[in-house]
Scaffold this motif. Structure first.
Motif, PDB file in Angstrom:
ATOM      1  N   SER A   8       0.904  -1.240   0.061  1.00 13.47           N
ATOM      2  CA  SER A   8       0.072  -0.211  -0.501  1.00 13.47           C
ATOM      3  C   SER A   8       1.004   1.312   0.020  1.00 13.47           C
ATOM      4  O   SER A   8       0.709   2.454   0.023  1.00 13.47           O
ATOM      5  CB  SER A   8      -1.163  -0.152   1.499  1.00 13.47           C
ATOM      6  N   ASP A   9       2.362   1.009   0.320  1.00  6.52           N
ATOM      7  CA  ASP A   9       2.808   2.398   0.199  1.00  6.52           C
ATOM      8  C   ASP A   9       3.824   2.466  -1.226  1.00  6.52           C
ATOM      9  O   ASP A   9       4.275   3.656  -1.438  1.00  6.52           O
ATOM     10  CB  ASP A   9       4.230   2.360   1.096  1.00  6.52           C
ATOM     11  N   VAL A  10       3.330   2.079  -1.991  1.00  4.50           N
ATOM     12  CA  VAL A  10       3.982   2.249  -3.357  1.00  4.50           C
ATOM     13  C   VAL A  10       2.881   2.518  -3.939  1.00  4.50           C
ATOM     14  O   VAL A  10       1.405   2.613  -3.803  1.00  4.50           O
ATOM     15  CB  VAL A  10       4.787   1.152  -4.238  1.00  4.50           C
ATOM     16  N   SER A  11       2.826   3.567  -5.672  1.00  5.59           N
ATOM     17  CA  SER A  11       2.193   4.547  -5.936  1.00  5.59           C
ATOM     18  C   SER A  11       1.482   3.723  -7.406  1.00  5.59           C
ATOM     19  O   SER A  11       0.944   4.113  -8.483  1.00  5.59           O
ATOM     20  CB  SER A  11       2.656   5.782  -6.706  1.00  5.59           C
ATOM     21  N   VAL A  12       2.287   2.725  -7.998  1.00  6.16           N
ATOM     22  CA  VAL A  12       2.325   1.814  -9.058  1.00  6.16           C
ATOM     23  C   VAL A  12       0.875   0.726  -8.462  1.00  6.16           C
ATOM     24  O   VAL A  12       1.422  -0.334  -7.354  1.00  6.16           O
ATOM     25  CB  VAL A  12       2.972   1.410  -9.650  1.00  6.16           C
ATOM     26  N   GLU A  13       0.416  -0.224  -9.514  1.00  7.45           N
ATOM     27  CA  GLU A  13      -0.237  -1.919  -9.241  1.00  7.45           C
ATOM     28  C   GLU A  13       0.444  -2.394  -9.199  1.00  7.45           C
ATOM     29  O   GLU A  13       2.182  -2.401 -10.151  1.00  7.45           O
ATOM     30  CB  GLU A  13      -1.211  -1.833 -11.069  1.00  7.45           C
ATOM     31  N   LEU A  14       1.150  -3.910  -8.630  1.00  5.30           N
ATOM     32  CA  LEU A  14       1.305  -4.587  -8.110  1.00  5.30           C
ATOM     33  C   LEU A  14       1.021  -5.208  -8.975  1.00  5.30           C
ATOM     34  O   LEU A  14       0.214  -6.363  -8.723  1.00  5.30           O
ATOM     35  CB  LEU A  14       1.510  -5.069  -6.880  1.00  5.30           C
ATOM     36  N   ALA A  15       1.804  -5.778 -10.821  1.00  3.53           N
ATOM     37  CA  ALA A  15       1.928  -6.724 -11.403  1.00  3.53           C
ATOM     38  C   ALA A  15       2.804  -8.036 -11.391  1.00  3.53           C
ATOM     39  O   ALA A  15       3.956  -6.908 -10.870  1.00  3.53           O
ATOM     40  CB  ALA A  15       1.308  -5.729 -12.779  1.00  3.53           C
ATOM     41  N   GLY A  33      -1.388  -9.170  -2.055  1.00  6.37           N
ATOM     42  CA  GLY A  33      -2.014  -8.431  -2.992  1.00  6.37           C
ATOM     43  C   GLY A  33      -1.346  -7.951  -4.170  1.00  6.37           C
ATOM     44  O   GLY A  33      -1.512  -6.660  -5.203  1.00  6.37           O
ATOM     45  N   TRP A  34      -1.004  -9.134  -5.008  1.00  3.71           N
ATOM     46  CA  TRP A  34      -0.159  -9.021  -6.343  1.00  3.71           C
ATOM     47  C   TRP A  34      -0.743  -9.567  -7.469  1.00  3.71           C
ATOM     48  O   TRP A  34      -1.771 -10.435  -6.992  1.00  3.71           O
ATOM     49  CB  TRP A  34       1.776  -9.701  -6.298  1.00  3.71           C
ATOM     50  N   ALA A  35      -1.415  -8.398  -8.617  1.00  4.09           N
ATOM     51  CA  ALA A  35      -2.050  -9.059 -10.087  1.00  4.09           C
ATOM     52  C   ALA A  35      -0.893  -9.529 -10.140  1.00  4.09           C
ATOM     53  O   ALA A  35      -0.493  -9.242 -10.709  1.00  4.09           O
ATOM     54  CB  ALA A  35      -2.887  -8.119 -10.268  1.00  4.09           C
ATOM     55  N   VAL A  36      -1.480 -11.569 -10.831  1.00  2.86           N
ATOM     56  CA  VAL A  36      -0.569 -11.850 -11.929  1.00  2.86           C
ATOM     57  C   VAL A  36      -1.024 -11.967 -12.489  1.00  2.86           C
ATOM     58  O   VAL A  36      -2.728 -12.559 -12.981  1.00  2.86           O
ATOM     59  CB  VAL A  36      -0.966 -13.841 -10.520  1.00  2.86           C
ATOM     60  N   ALA A  47      10.576  -6.551  -0.927  1.00  3.74           N
ATOM     61  CA  ALA A  47      12.047  -5.327  -1.997  1.00  3.74           C
ATOM     62  C   ALA A  47      11.268  -5.219  -2.520  1.00  3.74           C
ATOM     63  O   ALA A  47      10.915  -4.070  -3.479  1.00  3.74           O
ATOM     64  CB  ALA A  47      13.108  -5.773  -1.694  1.00  3.74           C
ATOM     65  N   LEU A  48      10.177  -5.970  -3.380  1.00  4.82           N
ATOM     66  CA  LEU A  48       9.911  -5.821  -4.938  1.00  4.82           C
ATOM     67  C   LEU A  48       9.150  -4.623  -5.175  1.00  4.82           C
ATOM     68  O   LEU A  48       8.767  -4.427  -6.841  1.00  4.82           O
ATOM     69  CB  LEU A  48       8.866  -7.285  -5.402  1.00  4.82           C
ATOM     70  N   PRO A  49       7.794  -4.074  -4.324  1.00  6.15           N
ATOM     71  CA  PRO A  49       6.439  -3.146  -4.199  1.00  6.15           C
ATOM     72  C   PRO A  49       7.908  -2.186  -4.770  1.00  6.15           C
ATOM     73  O   PRO A  49       7.237  -1.340  -5.449  1.00  6.15           O
ATOM     74  CB  PRO A  49       6.256  -2.965  -3.097  1.00  6.15           C
ATOM     75  N   HIS A  50       9.117  -1.992  -3.827  1.00  6.56           N
ATOM     76  CA  HIS A  50       9.474  -0.607  -4.147  1.00  6.56           C
ATOM     77  C   HIS A  50      10.496  -0.548  -5.104  1.00  6.56           C
ATOM     78  O   HIS A  50      10.422   0.366  -5.552  1.00  6.56           O
ATOM     79  CB  HIS A  50      10.128  -0.571  -2.391  1.00  6.56           C
ATOM     80  N   ALA A  51      11.399  -1.503  -5.778  1.00  5.89           N
ATOM     81  CA  ALA A  51      12.067  -1.951  -6.906  1.00  5.89           C
ATOM     82  C   ALA A  51      11.076  -1.769  -7.724  1.00  5.89           C
ATOM     83  O   ALA A  51      11.049  -0.653  -8.779  1.00  5.89           O
ATOM     84  CB  ALA A  51      11.986  -3.528  -6.932  1.00  5.89           C
ATOM     85  N   VAL A  52       9.733  -2.141  -7.978  1.00  9.31           N
ATOM     86  CA  VAL A  52       9.021  -1.989  -8.813  1.00  9.31           C
ATOM     87  C   VAL A  52       8.106  -0.560  -8.935  1.00  9.31           C
ATOM     88  O   VAL A  52       8.070   0.604 -10.220  1.00  9.31           O
ATOM     89  CB  VAL A  52       7.305  -2.879  -8.829  1.00  9.31           C
ATOM     90  N   ASP A  53       8.521   0.178  -8.245  1.00  9.31           N
ATOM     91  CA  ASP A  53       8.117   1.552  -7.723  1.00  9.31           C
ATOM     92  C   ASP A  53       9.054   2.766  -8.229  1.00  9.31           C
ATOM     93  O   ASP A  53       8.942   3.529  -9.393  1.00  9.31           O
ATOM     94  CB  ASP A  53       7.446   2.096  -6.628  1.00  9.31           C
ATOM     95  N   LEU A  54      10.609   1.969  -8.233  1.00  7.95           N
ATOM     96  CA  LEU A  54      11.509   3.112  -8.402  1.00  7.95           C
ATOM     97  C   LEU A  54      11.725   3.015 -10.386  1.00  7.95           C
ATOM     98  O   LEU A  54      11.791   3.820 -10.575  1.00  7.95           O
ATOM     99  CB  LEU A  54      12.806   2.613  -8.014  1.00  7.95           C
ATOM    100  N   LEU A  55      11.301   1.460 -10.482  1.00  8.61           N
ATOM    101  CA  LEU A  55      11.604   1.474 -11.611  1.00  8.61           C
ATOM    102  C   LEU A  55      10.333   2.075 -13.047  1.00  8.61           C
ATOM    103  O   LEU A  55      10.458   1.869 -13.769  1.00  8.61           O
ATOM    104  CB  LEU A  55      11.374  -0.686 -12.574  1.00  8.61           C
ATOM    105  N   SER A  56       9.329   2.467 -12.492  1.00  6.47           N
ATOM    106  CA  SER A  56       8.118   3.322 -13.006  1.00  6.47           C
ATOM    107  C   SER A  56       8.275   4.546 -12.857  1.00  6.47           C
ATOM    108  O   SER A  56       7.615   5.529 -13.646  1.00  6.47           O
ATOM    109  CB  SER A  56       6.543   2.439 -13.004  1.00  6.47           C
ATOM    110  N   GLY A  57       9.062   4.857 -11.990  1.00  9.41           N
ATOM    111  CA  GLY A  57       9.028   6.645 -12.527  1.00  9.41           C
ATOM    112  C   GLY A  57       8.827   6.797 -10.444  1.00  9.41           C
ATOM    113  O   GLY A  57       9.504   8.193 -10.406  1.00  9.41           O
TER     114      GLY A  57
END
Length: 167
Positions: free
Chosen positions: A4-11, A42-45, A153-163
């Motif tokens: 919930s702390d990231v700004s992108v959808e967790l896919a 909470g990840w959408a696969v 660590a993955l939600p933060h990594a995805v958030d960073l990768l998406s800008g």
């Protein structure tokens, strides 16, 4: 950091690398367990795919899975010492930047008395555009143990990768 702390959808997408599963002579146990664990967090696969072992097969499937995708692609299988265990080599062909800390954390966590062969894992992790690819072992227990280590660590990594959260 929680999802919930990231700004992108967790896919996420899951790629099972196995000649036997691809040929229908073995059942995929790791893929469904990885998917369930991701869903529980909470990840959408969005996709669950199977490919045979081999450098080119893995690279082709991964290129297709990461094209225009923001999220995590997890592979299961092909990370050992068998002659057809070539998932890391196929992964290296498509990644832009390695993420060695994730792979090292998985190996450290696997190197326990109850899993003495975890240190033999050759999985790699790295980024491709706005995706991160991580190689998990093929055994369902090994895949889940390694996923547990990197999952925070993955939600933060995805958030960073998406800008998100620019420096």
């Amino acid at each position: 950091m929680s999802p919930s702390d990231v700004s992108v959808e967790l896919a996420a997408k899951v790629l099972v690398v196995s000649d036997g599963v691809h040929e229908g002579t073995r059942e995929d146990h790791a893929g469904p367990k990885v998917i369930k664990r991701l869903n529980d967090e909470g990840w959408a696969v969005l996709e669950h795919r199977v490919t045979p072992d081999g450098i080119d097969e893995v690279a082709f499937s991964l290129r297709d899975l990461v094209a225009g995708f923001t999220g995590v692609v997890l592979t299961t299988g092909g990370t050992g010492f068998g002659p057809r265990d070539l998932t890391p080599e196929g992964t290296r062909m498509i990644i832009d930047r390695e993420a060695p800390g994730l792979a090292e954390a998985m190996r450290r966590a696997s190197d326990a008395p109850r899993r003495p062969f975890g240190m033999l894992g050759r999985g790699v992790c790295g980024t491709v555009g706005t995706s991160i690819v991580c190689n998990l072992p093929g055994s369902s227990n090994g895949a889940l143990e390694c996923l547990e280590v990197i999952l925070p660590a993955l939600p933060h990594a995805v958030d960073l990768l998406s800008g998100g959260r620019p420096h």
